[in-house]
Write a protein that holds these residues in place. Structure first.
Motif, PDB file in Angstrom:
ATOM      1  N   ALA A 134       0.831  -1.204   0.000  1.00  0.00           N
ATOM      2  CA  ALA A 134       0.000   0.000   0.000  1.00  0.00           C
ATOM      3  C   ALA A 134       0.866   1.256   0.000  1.00  0.00           C
ATOM      4  O   ALA A 134       0.556   2.235  -0.692  1.00  0.00           O
ATOM      5  N   ARG A 135       1.960   1.230   0.776  1.00  0.00           N
ATOM      6  CA  ARG A 135       2.870   2.386   0.792  1.00  0.00           C
ATOM      7  C   ARG A 135       3.451   2.637  -0.589  1.00  0.00           C
ATOM      8  O   ARG A 135       3.538   3.784  -1.049  1.00  0.00           O
ATOM      9  N   LYS A 136       3.877   1.579  -1.248  1.00  0.00           N
ATOM     10  CA  LYS A 136       4.484   1.707  -2.574  1.00  0.00           C
ATOM     11  C   LYS A 136       3.494   2.291  -3.573  1.00  0.00           C
ATOM     12  O   LYS A 136       3.820   3.200  -4.349  1.00  0.00           O
ATOM     13  N   SER A 137       2.261   1.768  -3.558  1.00  0.00           N
ATOM     14  CA  SER A 137       1.236   2.269  -4.474  1.00  0.00           C
ATOM     15  C   SER A 137       0.897   3.725  -4.178  1.00  0.00           C
ATOM     16  O   SER A 137       0.749   4.545  -5.092  1.00  0.00           O
ATOM     17  N   TYR A 138       0.820   4.046  -2.891  1.00  0.00           N
ATOM     18  CA  TYR A 138       0.525   5.426  -2.487  1.00  0.00           C
ATOM     19  C   TYR A 138       1.601   6.385  -2.982  1.00  0.00           C
ATOM     20  O   TYR A 138       1.301   7.431  -3.577  1.00  0.00           O
ATOM     21  N   ARG A 139       2.866   6.020  -2.753  1.00  0.00           N
ATOM     22  CA  ARG A 139       3.974   6.898  -3.178  1.00  0.00           C
ATOM     23  C   ARG A 139       3.970   7.099  -4.691  1.00  0.00           C
ATOM     24  O   ARG A 139       4.195   8.220  -5.184  1.00  0.00           O
ATOM     25  N   GLN A 140       3.710   6.029  -5.430  1.00  0.00           N
ATOM     26  CA  GLN A 140       3.705   6.134  -6.887  1.00  0.00           C
ATOM     27  C   GLN A 140       2.602   7.061  -7.368  1.00  0.00           C
ATOM     28  O   GLN A 140       2.799   7.879  -8.273  1.00  0.00           O
ATOM     29  N   ARG A 141       1.426   6.961  -6.779  1.00  0.00           N
ATOM     30  CA  ARG A 141       0.309   7.808  -7.197  1.00  0.00           C
ATOM     31  C   ARG A 141       0.546   9.271  -6.852  1.00  0.00           C
ATOM     32  O   ARG A 141       0.153  10.156  -7.613  1.00  0.00           O
ATOM     33  N   VAL A 142       1.176   9.495  -5.721  1.00  0.00           N
ATOM     34  CA  VAL A 142       1.493  10.879  -5.359  1.00  0.00           C
ATOM     35  C   VAL A 142       2.482  11.462  -6.359  1.00  0.00           C
ATOM     36  O   VAL A 142       2.346  12.619  -6.792  1.00  0.00           O
ATOM     37  N   GLU A 143       3.473  10.666  -6.764  1.00  0.00           N
ATOM     38  CA  GLU A 143       4.441  11.126  -7.754  1.00  0.00           C
ATOM     39  C   GLU A 143       3.763  11.415  -9.094  1.00  0.00           C
ATOM     40  O   GLU A 143       4.109  12.377  -9.784  1.00  0.00           O
ATOM     41  N   ASP A 144       2.779  10.591  -9.458  1.00  0.00           N
ATOM     42  CA  ASP A 144       2.072  10.775 -10.722  1.00  0.00           C
ATOM     43  C   ASP A 144       1.169  12.004 -10.708  1.00  0.00           C
ATOM     44  O   ASP A 144       0.796  12.519 -11.767  1.00  0.00           O
ATOM     45  N   ARG A 145       0.789  12.443  -9.506  1.00  0.00           N
ATOM     46  CA  ARG A 145      -0.099  13.607  -9.389  1.00  0.00           C
ATOM     47  C   ARG A 145       0.597  14.698  -8.588  1.00  0.00           C
ATOM     48  O   ARG A 145       0.121  15.128  -7.533  1.00  0.00           O
ATOM     49  N   SER A 146       1.711  15.131  -9.077  1.00  0.00           N
ATOM     50  CA  SER A 146       2.488  16.148  -8.377  1.00  0.00           C
ATOM     51  C   SER A 146       1.764  17.492  -8.377  1.00  0.00           C
ATOM     52  O   SER A 146       0.849  17.729  -9.159  1.00  0.00           O
TER      53      SER A 146
END
Length: 223
Positions: A130-142
């Motif tokens: 979940a942490r990994k997915s969360y971090r990736q989505r935050v990066e995608d929506r800067s």
């Protein structure tokens, strides 16, 4: 009252064992069998080896094993406030695996004002996943910012798009709670002025819905 076609962007928004191994132990007997005093260390060694190879229950356990009912995660009062004219029951979007992902959608056109709200729950295999997915989505929506007090981690971002001269403002809120992710999308347009609601309105609305959704997830676990 004139009717206006909805922008294409608003009509195509949603895309979408542990195996335990146990080794048998063969016990031998006969003239070369160990004396009782010597057998004790061997038994202890077998016990230690078995404990070392078996996965721990705490490591395999997940806080959330299934997604809650999304259409009941936001109160009717909040639906009425964020999506005027929408049915408060909402509509659940079909999912290939409702244990892992469930989404509810509310949308309505009242006068010339259009609003759309989505609430999704996603269950991952572990907190780390979940942490990994969360971090990736935050990066995608800067371009957004953290939302303090929302789950284990919360993030919000608002963007403005224009299609056929019609402006639409969309807010997305991400929240991680243990091995679960909560994703809220809220947007709006004014088809008379071709303008969009303010960033503040959309951001606050999305965060309000996200807080209720996170609370519903946590309350479901308590129940």
């Amino acid at each position: 009252m004139r009717s206006y076609p909805l922008p294409l962007a608003l009509t195509a928004r949603l895309s979408p064992v542990v195996v335990l191994a146990a080794a048998g132990w063969a016990l031998t007997s006969g003239p070369f069998a160990a004396e009782p005093e010597a057998a004790a260390p061997q038994a202890q060694e077998r016990t230690e080896n078995k404990s070392a190879t078996a996965p721990s229950a705490s490591a395999a356990a997940k806080t959330y094993t299934g997604a809650p009912a999304p259409c009941g995660s936001v109160s009717p009062a909040t639906v009425k406030a964020l999506v005027p004219g929408a049915r408060t029951a909402g509509k659940e979007i079909p999912s290939t695996d409702t244990e892992l992902r469930r989404t509810c959608s509310w949308n309505a056109l009242k006068g010339y004002d259009y609003r759309w709200l989505d609430v999704s729950f996603e269950i991952t295999d572990s907190d780390e996943a979940a942490r990994k997915s969360y971090r990736q989505r935050v990066e995608d929506r800067s371009g957004g910012g953290d939302v303090p007090g929302l789950g284990d981690a919360g993030y919000s971002v608002v963007n403005l798009t224009t299609e056929d001269e019609q402006k639409t403002r969309e807010g997305v809120v991400l929240a991680r709670v243990s091995n679960a992710l909560v994703v809220v999308t809220y947007n709006g347009s004014d088809f008379e002025t071709k303008e969009a609601p303010s960033s503040d309105e959309i951001n606050k609305g999305a965060i309000k819905a996200a807080k209720e959704a996170v609370a519903a997830l946590e309350d479901g676990r308590k129940g």
